[in-house]
Design a protein around this motif. Structure first.
Motif: not given
Length: 147
Positions: A58-61, A63, A118-119, A122, A133-134, A136
């Motif tokens: 993910t972006v936070e991780q 990417w 990214y979107g 992903r 799948q994420e 939430y």
């Protein structure tokens, strides 16, 4: 004295909660169905030993944008494997690109004229079972009357 018929309807909040619960049930069924998706072999045009794990993060991780050759190879594999998405325009629609020139945008990602966002990447990875799948967490159901 008139005879009155009284019909008690569930409150709007109760109706919203029922819709919310039904949505969760449908999501669970979709995830169970996803777990039974058909397996397909690796793309012949990809050297899997050279793939950078950050393409899958993910972006936070952390990417990073995958190279266009990988995007092209996997897009082509997908299009040739799933006939209803055999064109750039149908793939674009599946990935949520609905503007004029959507198929041109797919070609730009495939040819390296533009980096794939990214979107879109992903979503493609999720659709092809390459990442989960994420899900939430729902931290509360807002805009209710407190029932």
């Amino acid at each position: 004295m008139k005879n009155e018929i009284k019909i008690t309807l569930p409150s709007l909040n109760m109706q919203r909660m029922e819709i919310f619960k039904k949505g969760i049930e449908q999501s669970i069924l979709a995830l169970q169905s996803n777990a039974a998706a058909a397996p397909y072999p690796k793309a012949k045009a990809v050297d899997y030993s050279t793939l950078d794990e950050r393409y899958f993060l993910t972006v936070e991780q952390g990417w990073i944008v995958p190279p266009h050759k990988l995007v092209n190879a996997w897009f082509e594999q997908f299009k040739s494997t799933i006939p209803e998405y055999g064109s750039d325009s149908s793939l674009a629609a599946l990935l949520g690109i609905h503007s004029n020139g959507a198929s041109r945008r797919i070609r730009e990602y495939r040819n390296g004229e533009k980096p794939i966002p990214y979107g879109i990447w992903r979503k493609f990875l999720v659709i092809t079972g390459r990442v989960p799948q994420e899900i939430y967490p729902v931290l509360g159901v807002f805009d209710t009357e407190g029932e």
